[in-house]
Write an enzyme that holds these catalytic residues in place. Structure first.
Site, PDB file in Angstrom:
ATOM      1  N   TYR A  60       0.813  -1.195  -0.145  1.00 36.09           N
ATOM      2  CA  TYR A  60       0.013  -0.037  -0.179  1.00 36.09           C
ATOM      3  C   TYR A  60       0.756   1.282   0.097  1.00 36.09           C
ATOM      4  CZ  TYR A  60       0.924   0.867   4.868  1.00 36.09           C
ATOM      5  OH  TYR A  60       1.451   1.565   6.044  1.00 36.09           O
ATOM      6  N   LYS A  74       6.405  -2.011   1.938  1.00 44.21           N
ATOM      7  CA  LYS A  74       5.271  -1.280   2.576  1.00 44.21           C
ATOM      8  C   LYS A  74       4.180  -2.130   2.397  1.00 44.21           C
ATOM      9  CE  LYS A  74       3.288   3.263   3.325  1.00 44.21           C
ATOM     10  NZ  LYS A  74       3.442   3.192   4.567  1.00 44.21           N
ATOM     11  N   GLU A 110      12.434   2.687  13.936  1.00 41.72           N
ATOM     12  CA  GLU A 110      11.384   3.460  13.445  1.00 41.72           C
ATOM     13  C   GLU A 110      10.222   3.433  14.427  1.00 41.72           C
ATOM     14  OE1 GLU A 110       9.972   2.640   9.522  1.00 41.72           O
ATOM     15  OE2 GLU A 110      10.120   0.658   9.742  1.00 41.72           O
ATOM     16  N   LEU A 121      11.175   1.167   6.725  1.00 39.04           N
ATOM     17  CA  LEU A 121      10.785   1.797   5.610  1.00 39.04           C
ATOM     18  C   LEU A 121      11.480   3.027   5.125  1.00 39.04           C
ATOM     19  CD1 LEU A 121       8.005   1.301   3.727  1.00 39.04           C
ATOM     20  CD2 LEU A 121       7.357   3.405   5.085  1.00 39.04           C
TER      21      LEU A 121
HETATM   22  N1  PDD Z   1       3.260   5.244   7.439  1.00 40.06           N
HETATM   23  N2  PDD Z   1       7.641   3.904   8.820  1.00 40.06           N
HETATM   24  C1  PDD Z   1       6.633   3.142   8.775  1.00 40.06           C
HETATM   25  C2  PDD Z   1       6.656   1.985   9.456  1.00 40.06           C
HETATM   26  C3  PDD Z   1       5.363   3.530   8.085  1.00 40.06           C
HETATM   27  O1  PDD Z   1       4.155   2.897   7.982  1.00 40.06           O
HETATM   28  C4  PDD Z   1       5.400   5.041   7.591  1.00 40.06           C
HETATM   29  C5  PDD Z   1       4.163   5.575   6.660  1.00 40.06           C
HETATM   30  C6  PDD Z   1       6.815   5.703   7.668  1.00 40.06           C
HETATM   31  C7  PDD Z   1       6.902   7.199   7.011  1.00 40.06           C
HETATM   32  O2  PDD Z   1       6.816   6.835   5.562  1.00 40.06           O
HETATM   33  P1  PDD Z   1       6.438   8.095   4.585  1.00 40.06           P
HETATM   34  O3  PDD Z   1       7.109   9.297   5.143  1.00 40.06           O
HETATM   35  O4  PDD Z   1       6.911   7.742   3.261  1.00 40.06           O
HETATM   36  O5  PDD Z   1       5.010   8.300   4.975  1.00 40.06           O
HETATM   37  C8  PDD Z   1       7.728   5.065   7.984  1.00 40.06           C
HETATM   38  C9  PDD Z   1       1.599   5.662   6.410  1.00 40.06           C
HETATM   39  C10 PDD Z   1       1.708   7.096   6.461  1.00 40.06           C
HETATM   40  C11 PDD Z   1       0.935   4.659   7.215  1.00 40.06           C
HETATM   41  O6  PDD Z   1       0.992   3.790   7.412  1.00 40.06           O
HETATM   42  O7  PDD Z   1      -0.517   5.393   7.463  1.00 40.06           O
END
Ligand code: PDD
Length: 312
Positions: free
Chosen positions: A46, A164, A196, A220
């Protein structure tokens, strides 16, 4: 056709729409079969985009990560993994859900499709399921001003956190544990190192320089992380993509979460210990200001071809 209805002469209420395998439907009517491998195995990936004024922020970087994930799990990229198709679908969902103004998010999920349950891949003719929807978004401005408290949890995830994947059970449990502790999020710790949080990347300031876990298979590769590190370098803050440990926490000058739905959120307490001065720090504040300016600049010039005004 616009799905929506008139409640008064001046106010239109829209049903939030979903896109499912080529069809636009009210979200409550969008259904996937129980045999969908996303439902049965979490067999899919996703993406989440930030949207301001009907425009997606960093369309292409998110798409690149999506295509990377699809390739790693061996799902052929469907048409929506191309920028122009994505823009068309997102534009229609946003417009017809009444989200062409203000802040929103755009969610896209692709699974290996519906087929009788076998662990190995289904027949090659199985079509991936493509689901997208939009949501109103409210940035957590108060939290950004006060700073957040987080807890720490062991990072019990698999070794491919760079994908992801929709398999988010460890993230769900970590975030729930945080919520039950009255905290905003959970920092995950693997072999003593902060990887993270449940849904954001984690950056620290130590000896005046930014430290963050390298973008390898254990985190991620956050798009916001990439942008914030670019901004940091531009404004002359040194960046070291070296993980920091739980033992470093008492020495940190600043700590913050970065992500699509997190912006730059300062962390002022981890478990029961204050970070730095116990208040949001200057580097986090500056990085937020610069990030917000980039989001606003990128999303201010609307593409009329993609996002025509909603009918009155
Ligand atoms: N999550 N790390 C994890 C585990 C994440 O699920 C996300 C983003 C990030 C940040 O990635 P980015 O800057 O590309 O959004 C880091 C999304 C927003 C979610 O699961 O809703």
């Amino acid at each position: 056709m616009e799905i929506g209805f008139q409640v008064t002469h001046s106010r239109r209420v829209h049903a939030v729409l979903a896109y499912l395998n080529g069809q636009y439907l009210p979200r409550s009517a969008a259904m996937v079969p129980v045999d969908d491998r996303g439902f049965v195995f979490g067999d899919g990936v996703y993406e989440v985009w930030r949207v301001v004024s009907g425009r997606l922020f960093e369309t292409e970087r998110h798409l690149q990560r999506l295509r990377y994930g699809l390739n790693e799990i061996r799902i052929a990229a469907p048409d929506i993994a191309c920028g122009d198709v994505l823009a068309r679908v997102a534009g229609r969902l946003l417009r017809e859900s009444g989200l062409a103004e203000g802040e929103a998010t755009f969610y896209l999920e692709i699974t290996r499709g519906a087929a009788p349950r076998t662990h190995n891949f289904p027949p090659a003719s199985t079509k991936p399921t493509v689901f997208a929807t939009v949501n109103r978004f409210n940035p957590a401005d108060d939290l950004r001003r006060t700073g957040a408290r987080v807890i720490t949890v062991p990072d019990v995830r698999w070794m491919r956190c760079d994908i992801k994947s929709v398999q988010l059970l460890p993230n769900v449990l970590a975030k729930q544990q945080a919520a039950e502790a009255g905290a905003v999020d959970a920092l995950m710790i693997r072999d003593g190192m902060i990887t993270e949080s449940s849904h954001a990347n984690v950056l620290a300031v130590l000896d005046g320089a930014i430290r963050t876990h390298p973008a390898n298979n254990l985190i991620l590769r956050g798009i916001t992380r990439q942008i914030v590190l670019e901004i940091a370098r531009e404004i002359g803050v040194a960046v070291h993509e070296h993980a920091f440990s739980e033992r470093d926490l008492p020495r940190l000058e600043e700590l913050f979460l970065v992500g699509t739905t997190t912006d730059v959120t300062p962390v002022v307490r981890v478990d029961d210990a204050a970070i730095g001065s116990g208040a949001p720090g200057p580097i986090a504040k500056r990085l937020f200001t610069e990030l917000r300016a980039r989001i606003d600049a990128a999303c201010s010039a609307r593409l009329e071809s993609d996002f025509a005004p909603a009918p009155a």
